[in-house]
Design an enzyme around this catalytic site. Sequence first.
Site, PDB file in Angstrom:
ATOM      1  N   GLU A 364       0.834  -1.215   0.000  1.00 46.37           N
ATOM      2  CA  GLU A 364       0.000   0.000   0.000  1.00 46.37           C
ATOM      3  C   GLU A 364       0.864   1.258   0.000  1.00 46.37           C
ATOM      4  OE1 GLU A 364      -3.131   0.467  -0.291  1.00 46.37           O
ATOM      5  OE2 GLU A 364      -4.130  -1.418   0.169  1.00 46.37           O
ATOM      6  N   GLY A 365       2.028   1.176  -0.642  1.00 44.83           N
ATOM      7  CA  GLY A 365       2.956   2.303  -0.683  1.00 44.83           C
ATOM      8  C   GLY A 365       4.004   2.142   0.386  1.00 44.83           C
TER       9      GLY A 365
HETATM   10  P1  TGC Z   1       0.167  10.943  -9.590  1.00 45.61           P
HETATM   11  O1  TGC Z   1       0.337  12.041 -10.578  1.00 45.61           O
HETATM   12  O2  TGC Z   1       0.610  11.143  -8.211  1.00 45.61           O
HETATM   13  O3  TGC Z   1      -1.364  10.504  -9.525  1.00 45.61           O
HETATM   14  C1  TGC Z   1      -2.153  10.272 -10.683  1.00 45.61           C
HETATM   15  C2  TGC Z   1      -3.552  10.807 -10.384  1.00 45.61           C
HETATM   16  O4  TGC Z   1      -4.072  10.110  -9.221  1.00 45.61           O
HETATM   17  C3  TGC Z   1      -4.345  11.050  -8.165  1.00 45.61           C
HETATM   18  N1  TGC Z   1      -3.916  10.393  -6.916  1.00 45.61           N
HETATM   19  C4  TGC Z   1      -4.753   9.934  -5.997  1.00 45.61           C
HETATM   20  N2  TGC Z   1      -6.085   9.992  -5.894  1.00 45.61           N
HETATM   21  C5  TGC Z   1      -6.662   9.440  -4.799  1.00 45.61           C
HETATM   22  N3  TGC Z   1      -5.948   8.824  -3.832  1.00 45.61           N
HETATM   23  C6  TGC Z   1      -4.607   8.746  -3.898  1.00 45.61           C
HETATM   24  N4  TGC Z   1      -3.925   8.129  -2.923  1.00 45.61           N
HETATM   25  C7  TGC Z   1      -3.946   9.325  -5.011  1.00 45.61           C
HETATM   26  N5  TGC Z   1      -2.661   9.440  -5.386  1.00 45.61           N
HETATM   27  C8  TGC Z   1      -2.651  10.109  -6.558  1.00 45.61           C
HETATM   28  C9  TGC Z   1      -3.521  12.282  -8.494  1.00 45.61           C
HETATM   29  O5  TGC Z   1      -4.106  13.433  -7.932  1.00 45.61           O
HETATM   30  C10 TGC Z   1      -3.573  12.279 -10.009  1.00 45.61           C
HETATM   31  O6  TGC Z   1      -4.838  12.776 -10.394  1.00 45.61           O
HETATM   32  P2  TGC Z   1      -4.982  13.644 -11.743  1.00 45.61           P
HETATM   33  O7  TGC Z   1      -6.438  13.992 -11.786  1.00 45.61           O
HETATM   34  O8  TGC Z   1      -4.064  14.817 -11.551  1.00 45.61           O
HETATM   35  O9  TGC Z   1      -4.536  12.753 -12.860  1.00 45.61           O
HETATM   36  O10 TGC Z   1       0.811   9.671 -10.248  1.00 45.61           O
HETATM   37  P3  TGC Z   1       2.278   9.140 -10.114  1.00 45.61           P
HETATM   38  O11 TGC Z   1       2.507   8.211 -11.255  1.00 45.61           O
HETATM   39  O12 TGC Z   1       3.235  10.263  -9.903  1.00 45.61           O
HETATM   40  O13 TGC Z   1       2.088   8.279  -8.785  1.00 45.61           O
HETATM   41  C11 TGC Z   1       3.042   8.151  -7.881  1.00 45.61           C
HETATM   42  C12 TGC Z   1       2.520   7.517  -6.568  1.00 45.61           C
HETATM   43  C13 TGC Z   1       3.748   7.118  -5.827  1.00 45.61           C
HETATM   44  C14 TGC Z   1       1.776   8.553  -5.772  1.00 45.61           C
HETATM   45  C15 TGC Z   1       1.573   6.340  -6.687  1.00 45.61           C
HETATM   46  O14 TGC Z   1       1.740   5.683  -7.852  1.00 45.61           O
HETATM   47  C16 TGC Z   1       1.642   5.387  -5.494  1.00 45.61           C
HETATM   48  O15 TGC Z   1       0.899   5.584  -4.531  1.00 45.61           O
HETATM   49  N6  TGC Z   1       2.494   4.290  -5.517  1.00 45.61           N
HETATM   50  C17 TGC Z   1       2.446   3.220  -4.543  1.00 45.61           C
HETATM   51  C18 TGC Z   1       1.704   2.057  -5.146  1.00 45.61           C
HETATM   52  C19 TGC Z   1       0.912   1.301  -4.120  1.00 45.61           C
HETATM   53  O16 TGC Z   1       0.635   1.770  -3.037  1.00 45.61           O
HETATM   54  N7  TGC Z   1       0.490   0.124  -4.470  1.00 45.61           N
HETATM   55  C20 TGC Z   1      -0.368  -0.641  -3.638  1.00 45.61           C
HETATM   56  C21 TGC Z   1      -0.939  -1.828  -4.363  1.00 45.61           C
HETATM   57  S1  TGC Z   1      -2.311  -2.567  -3.516  1.00 45.61           S
HETATM   58  C22 TGC Z   1      -1.672  -3.256  -2.149  1.00 45.61           C
HETATM   59  O17 TGC Z   1      -0.550  -3.136  -1.824  1.00 45.61           O
HETATM   60  C23 TGC Z   1      -2.632  -4.041  -1.334  1.00 45.61           C
HETATM   61  S2  TGC Z   1      -1.889  -4.755   0.009  1.00 45.61           S
HETATM   62  C24 TGC Z   1      -3.114  -5.604   0.775  1.00 45.61           C
HETATM   63  C25 TGC Z   1      -3.741  -4.842   1.911  1.00 45.61           C
HETATM   64  O18 TGC Z   1      -4.122  -3.669   1.773  1.00 45.61           O
HETATM   65  O19 TGC Z   1      -3.890  -5.397   2.988  1.00 45.61           O
HETATM   66  P1  FAD Z   2       9.681  -1.438  -5.613  1.00 45.72           P
HETATM   67  O1  FAD Z   2       8.740  -0.449  -6.200  1.00 45.72           O
HETATM   68  O2  FAD Z   2      10.586  -2.173  -6.544  1.00 45.72           O
HETATM   69  O3  FAD Z   2      10.552  -0.716  -4.515  1.00 45.72           O
HETATM   70  C1  FAD Z   2      11.786  -1.258  -4.017  1.00 45.72           C
HETATM   71  C2  FAD Z   2      12.425  -0.215  -3.084  1.00 45.72           C
HETATM   72  O4  FAD Z   2      12.714   0.981  -3.844  1.00 45.72           O
HETATM   73  C3  FAD Z   2      11.478   0.229  -1.948  1.00 45.72           C
HETATM   74  O5  FAD Z   2      12.227   0.413  -0.771  1.00 45.72           O
HETATM   75  C4  FAD Z   2      10.935   1.559  -2.438  1.00 45.72           C
HETATM   76  O6  FAD Z   2      10.517   2.422  -1.389  1.00 45.72           O
HETATM   77  C5  FAD Z   2      12.158   2.105  -3.183  1.00 45.72           C
HETATM   78  N1  FAD Z   2      11.803   3.119  -4.175  1.00 45.72           N
HETATM   79  C6  FAD Z   2      11.069   2.973  -5.314  1.00 45.72           C
HETATM   80  N2  FAD Z   2      10.951   4.148  -5.950  1.00 45.72           N
HETATM   81  C7  FAD Z   2      11.607   5.078  -5.208  1.00 45.72           C
HETATM   82  C8  FAD Z   2      11.847   6.477  -5.316  1.00 45.72           C
HETATM   83  N3  FAD Z   2      11.371   7.192  -6.348  1.00 45.72           N
HETATM   84  N4  FAD Z   2      12.574   7.090  -4.351  1.00 45.72           N
HETATM   85  C9  FAD Z   2      13.058   6.390  -3.279  1.00 45.72           C
HETATM   86  N5  FAD Z   2      12.867   5.064  -3.120  1.00 45.72           N
HETATM   87  C10 FAD Z   2      12.154   4.415  -4.069  1.00 45.72           C
HETATM   88  N6  FAD Z   2      -0.294  -5.240  -4.619  1.00 45.72           N
HETATM   89  C11 FAD Z   2      -1.531  -5.268  -5.195  1.00 45.72           C
HETATM   90  O7  FAD Z   2      -1.750  -4.669  -6.240  1.00 45.72           O
HETATM   91  N7  FAD Z   2      -2.549  -5.967  -4.609  1.00 45.72           N
HETATM   92  C12 FAD Z   2      -2.380  -6.664  -3.460  1.00 45.72           C
HETATM   93  O8  FAD Z   2      -3.332  -7.271  -2.965  1.00 45.72           O
HETATM   94  C13 FAD Z   2      -1.088  -6.666  -2.851  1.00 45.72           C
HETATM   95  N8  FAD Z   2      -0.858  -7.417  -1.737  1.00 45.72           N
HETATM   96  C14 FAD Z   2       0.426  -7.560  -1.269  1.00 45.72           C
HETATM   97  C15 FAD Z   2       0.705  -8.484  -0.259  1.00 45.72           C
HETATM   98  C16 FAD Z   2       2.009  -8.693   0.165  1.00 45.72           C
HETATM   99  C17 FAD Z   2       2.290  -9.733   1.207  1.00 45.72           C
HETATM  100  C18 FAD Z   2       3.059  -7.910  -0.379  1.00 45.72           C
HETATM  101  C19 FAD Z   2       4.483  -8.089   0.086  1.00 45.72           C
HETATM  102  C20 FAD Z   2       2.802  -6.980  -1.356  1.00 45.72           C
HETATM  103  C21 FAD Z   2       1.485  -6.814  -1.836  1.00 45.72           C
HETATM  104  N9  FAD Z   2       1.198  -5.945  -2.912  1.00 45.72           N
HETATM  105  C22 FAD Z   2      -0.049  -5.930  -3.484  1.00 45.72           C
HETATM  106  C23 FAD Z   2       2.291  -5.247  -3.577  1.00 45.72           C
HETATM  107  C24 FAD Z   2       2.810  -4.012  -2.838  1.00 45.72           C
HETATM  108  O9  FAD Z   2       1.903  -2.954  -2.935  1.00 45.72           O
HETATM  109  C25 FAD Z   2       4.178  -3.644  -3.433  1.00 45.72           C
HETATM  110  O10 FAD Z   2       5.090  -4.637  -3.020  1.00 45.72           O
HETATM  111  C26 FAD Z   2       4.645  -2.268  -3.006  1.00 45.72           C
HETATM  112  O11 FAD Z   2       3.828  -1.259  -3.558  1.00 45.72           O
HETATM  113  C27 FAD Z   2       6.119  -2.002  -3.410  1.00 45.72           C
HETATM  114  O12 FAD Z   2       6.350  -2.330  -4.745  1.00 45.72           O
HETATM  115  P2  FAD Z   2       7.583  -3.295  -5.142  1.00 45.72           P
HETATM  116  O13 FAD Z   2       7.508  -4.513  -4.296  1.00 45.72           O
HETATM  117  O14 FAD Z   2       7.553  -3.473  -6.613  1.00 45.72           O
HETATM  118  O15 FAD Z   2       8.884  -2.496  -4.726  1.00 45.72           O
END
Ligand code: TGC
Ligand code: FAD
Length: 384
Positions: A364-365
């Site tokens: 989740e980031g």
């Molecule tokens: P960026 O330009 O920042 O954003 C694109 C558009 O999205 C809007 N936005 C959001 N809107 C709502 N909530 C948020 N948290 C938002 N973050 C950004 C933003 O305003 C923009 O809108 P618009 O209208 O201007 O187009 O895009 P970027 O490519 O620079 O994004 C960078 C970043 C780092 C913010 C984003 O990609 C990010 O959050 N990365 C982390 C990815 C992540 O968290 N993955 C999680 C996958 S799911 C998961 O891990 C589930 S785990 C299981 C559990 O929850 O238990």
């Molecule tokens: P990377 O993006 O490769 O990052 C590696 C390292 O580089 C990290 O320390 C990161 O902080 C750092 N890094 C990357 N970019 C930068 C930068 N610009 N500046 C400084 N540091 C940087 N995802 C889903 O979509 N759905 C799910 O249900 C889900 N469940 C998950 C469950 C588990 C158990 C785990 C481990 C992960 C899950 N995820 C899920 C994925 C999770 O959201 C990602 O692992 C997470 O967002 C990080 O991405 P990555 O693993 O590719 O790491």
Amino acid sequence: MNDFYGLDRDLAPEELQARETVRRFVDQEVRPHAGKWWQEGVFPTHLIPKLGALGVFGPTLPEEYGGAGASGMAYGLMMQELERGDSGLRSFASVQSGLAMYAIYRYGSEEQKRQYLPQMARGEIIGCFGLTEPDAGSDPGAMRTHVERRGSGWVLNGAKRWITNGNLAHIAVVWAKDPEGIIRGFIVPTDTPGFSAREIHTKASMRMSVTSELYFDQVELADEALLPASKGLGSPLSCLTQARFGIAFGAVGAALDCLQEAAEYTKTRIAFGRPIAATQMVQERIVDMLSRVVNMQLKALQLGRLYQAGMMRYPQVSLAKRDNARGALEVARMARELLGGNGISVDYVPMRHAANLETVDTYEGTYEVHTLIIGRDILGENAF
Ligand code: TGC
Ligand code: FAD
């Protein structure tokens, strides 16, 4: 100790009730077995209907879609109690509610909402959320999974990795680029030909949670699979905001569980003829843990207030997710240390929580990603 700052005074009776109901359930049905399930790497699927009956899936949604119209605070407190049991349990609920159900609620058609949400609220349909890919995690905009048009429908190709509930799910909410490169959401029934899921069995963290790789090989989808209102990266990111909110509360639960066990342990563990709780260094450690817990509780509570007032901004959620996940990890590591050798056993809670919280700190980031989201917000410079 659970409420050192008297914060319960600010909670409504129905919020306290929601927390107590889930707390009781977790104490009776989860905590006695969590170490065993974690060690064996199994998710307790028999609890899913009970969790549905408790109302932890989509509690904030309107009743017509199976929700209870509960407050954001009640949702957060439920997540806190689930994570007191195990982060894997909270993760199951976060993905079902904050990610899969919310995506359908926010971006789905009326038919999709009526078809899926009530059954998902009862736990009869399980969802997962596929955003992360093998080569796109922190930067989901770099995803390769894509759809092409075929007749009036779509063909999906690509792969997702680290997907919670992947092998349990009946439907996957999958994010893919359309022919114009715009990210769109699709509801993919997991029995569709060309869809496959492979469970990841090598985890040393989140062992009570099912985590999978998803593969899409020429998966044919009807046009009705598209979440029609989804358009661009902002759509999946808005779902993350919901789940991150729940994590900010959940981390408090894991930290409280560690603090409680460490405090009890130090009162009964005798060394040099007295309880170790009677030594200054152990007291300092326990107070450091309590201080972190109170900081976490204050952030979660204020976030809950902002949610209810409709004023919550996503960088505020980032600060709470970042600090509470890291704070809980620090508390769990300190508790582990205070339990000495026993601390490394799953007969006690800290090592299991600490191992889980390594994931919570990352998914989740990551800590760094949230730091950069907040930095961009307050400084106006994009440093990604
Ligand atoms: P960026 O330009 O920042 O954003 C694109 C558009 O999205 C809007 N936005 C959001 N809107 C709502 N909530 C948020 N948290 C938002 N973050 C950004 C933003 O305003 C923009 O809108 P618009 O209208 O201007 O187009 O895009 P970027 O490519 O620079 O994004 C960078 C970043 C780092 C913010 C984003 O990609 C990010 O959050 N990365 C982390 C990815 C992540 O968290 N993955 C999680 C996958 S799911 C998961 O891990 C589930 S785990 C299981 C559990 O929850 O238990
Ligand atoms: P990377 O993006 O490769 O990052 C590696 C390292 O580089 C990290 O320390 C990161 O902080 C750092 N890094 C990357 N970019 C930068 C930068 N610009 N500046 C400084 N540091 C940087 N995802 C889903 O979509 N759905 C799910 O249900 C889900 N469940 C998950 C469950 C588990 C158990 C785990 C481990 C992960 C899950 N995820 C899920 C994925 C999770 O959201 C990602 O692992 C997470 O967002 C990080 O991405 P990555 O693993 O590719 O790491």
